[in-house]
Enzyme design. Structure first.
Site, PDB file in Angstrom:
ATOM      1  N   HIS A 135     -19.477  -5.712 -12.728  1.00 44.65           N
ATOM      2  CA  HIS A 135     -19.391  -5.225 -11.351  1.00 44.65           C
ATOM      3  C   HIS A 135     -20.756  -4.695 -10.908  1.00 44.65           C
ATOM      4  O   HIS A 135     -20.883  -3.560 -10.480  1.00 44.65           O
ATOM      5  CB  HIS A 135     -18.325  -4.126 -11.289  1.00 44.65           C
ATOM      6  N   ILE A 136     -21.770  -5.511 -11.073  1.00 43.99           N
ATOM      7  CA  ILE A 136     -23.123  -5.069 -10.738  1.00 43.99           C
ATOM      8  C   ILE A 136     -23.831  -6.098  -9.866  1.00 43.99           C
ATOM      9  O   ILE A 136     -25.046  -6.212  -9.883  1.00 43.99           O
ATOM     10  CB  ILE A 136     -23.954  -4.796 -12.011  1.00 43.99           C
ATOM     11  N   GLU A 156     -18.763  -0.243 -18.184  1.00 48.71           N
ATOM     12  CA  GLU A 156     -19.509  -1.428 -17.757  1.00 48.71           C
ATOM     13  C   GLU A 156     -20.475  -1.865 -18.851  1.00 48.71           C
ATOM     14  O   GLU A 156     -21.171  -1.030 -19.448  1.00 48.71           O
ATOM     15  CB  GLU A 156     -20.296  -1.160 -16.468  1.00 48.71           C
ATOM     16  N   ASP A 188     -13.809  -8.083 -12.685  1.00 47.39           N
ATOM     17  CA  ASP A 188     -15.226  -7.760 -12.531  1.00 47.39           C
ATOM     18  C   ASP A 188     -15.454  -6.256 -12.633  1.00 47.39           C
ATOM     19  O   ASP A 188     -16.471  -5.739 -12.203  1.00 47.39           O
ATOM     20  CB  ASP A 188     -15.797  -8.338 -11.238  1.00 47.39           C
ATOM     21  N   ALA A 243     -10.395  -6.253  -8.903  1.00 53.60           N
ATOM     22  CA  ALA A 243     -11.691  -5.949  -8.304  1.00 53.60           C
ATOM     23  C   ALA A 243     -11.752  -4.478  -7.922  1.00 53.60           C
ATOM     24  O   ALA A 243     -12.463  -4.103  -7.007  1.00 53.60           O
ATOM     25  CB  ALA A 243     -11.914  -6.830  -7.078  1.00 53.60           C
ATOM     26  N   SER A 244     -10.976  -3.644  -8.626  1.00 52.17           N
ATOM     27  CA  SER A 244     -10.933  -2.238  -8.240  1.00 52.17           C
ATOM     28  C   SER A 244     -11.574  -1.338  -9.286  1.00 52.17           C
ATOM     29  O   SER A 244     -12.734  -0.980  -9.155  1.00 52.17           O
ATOM     30  CB  SER A 244      -9.492  -1.806  -7.958  1.00 52.17           C
ATOM     31  N   ASP A 251       0.861  -1.174   0.000  1.00 52.32           N
ATOM     32  CA  ASP A 251       0.000   0.000   0.000  1.00 52.32           C
ATOM     33  C   ASP A 251       0.899   1.227   0.000  1.00 52.32           C
ATOM     34  O   ASP A 251       1.960   1.208   0.627  1.00 52.32           O
ATOM     35  CB  ASP A 251      -0.907   0.009   1.235  1.00 52.32           C
TER      36      ASP A 251
END
Length: 184
Positions: free
Chosen positions: A118-119, A95, A90, A64-65, A7
Site C-alpha cells: 500500500h505504498i 507493511e 494491498d 483496500a482498507s 455501511d
C-alpha cells in the site's frame, strides 16, 4: 453492473447503487466484495471464517482498507479449496519494507491472489505528481478561491472577480468562532 453496498452509517446511494440492510446480506449477494473501512476495534477480523462462508462460491475479495480487517488464514483456506475465486490485498498488518527474501504472508502461493504494498504514492514519480498537483491546487485557491478536491475541507469554486482579493479564514471547527462580537 449492479452495485450494492453496506455501511454502518445510513447513506444515500450514489448512481443506481443499492444499500444492503446487513453485511451478511451483501456477502451472500456480491460477486466482488471490496473493503473500505477504518482501522478500529470493530473492524479487526471483520471478515472471518463465518463471513467468508457466507460469500458466494466463486466470488472475489479485495481488501483496500486496513491489514487487520480480514482473517488471512481463513481467506487462504477459502482460496485453496476454491470457495473464493480470487483475492487482492494491498494492505498488510505490517507493511513490507522491500520485495524479495524475508517477506512472508499467509496468502503467498494461494491461487488467483494479488499482493501489493500500500505504498503506491511513495514512488519518485508519484511524489513528483503529488507535488505538482498540490502546487496547482494552491495557485487555484489563491487566484480563484477554488478548493475543488480538497480533503477535509469544503469544496468551493467561486466566480472570478477582477480587481479584488479573496480572504480565507481557516479555523478550528469550534462553535462560536465566527460569531459577531459586540463592541465594549
Amino acid at each position: 453492473m449492479h452495485v450494492i453496498y453496506y455501511d454502518i452509517i445510513p447513506k444515500l446511494p450514489l448512481g443506481n447503487s443499492q444499500s444492503c440492510e446487513t453485511l451478511e446480506e451483501l456477502l451472500e449477494a456480491a460477486d466482488f466484495v471490496t473493503l473500505h473501512v477504518p482501522k478500529a476495534v470493530e473492524t479487526v477480523n471483520l471478515i472471518g471464517e463465518k463471513q467468508i462462508a457466507l460469500m458466494k462460491k466463486g466470488s472475489y475479495l479485495i481488501n483496500a482498507s486496513r491489514g487487520t480487517v480480514v482473517d488471512l488464514k481463513a481467506l487462504a483456506r477459502a482460496l485453496n479449496r476454491g470457495h473464493i475465486a480470487g483475492a487482492a490485498v494491498d494492505v498488510f498488518e505490517k507493511e513490507p519494507e522491500k520485495n524479495g527474501p524475508g517477506f512472508q504472508h499467509p496468502l503467498q502461493g494461494c491461487p488467483n491472489t494479488i499482493l501489493t504494498p500500500h505504498i503506491g504514492g511513495s514512488t519518485v514519480e508519484a511524489q513528483a505528481n503529488i507535488g505538482e498537483e498540490v502546487a496547482a491546487a494552491l495557485i487555484k485557491l489563491v487566484n480563484h478561491g477554488a478548493t475543488i478536491n480538497a480533503v477535509n475541507f469544503p469544496n468551493l469554486e467561486l466566480p472570478y472577480h477582477a480587481e479584488c482579493h479573496r480572504i480565507l479564514n481557516i479555523h478550528v471547527n469550534k462553535a462560536g468562532v465566527l460569531r459577531v462580537r459586540e463592541k465594549p
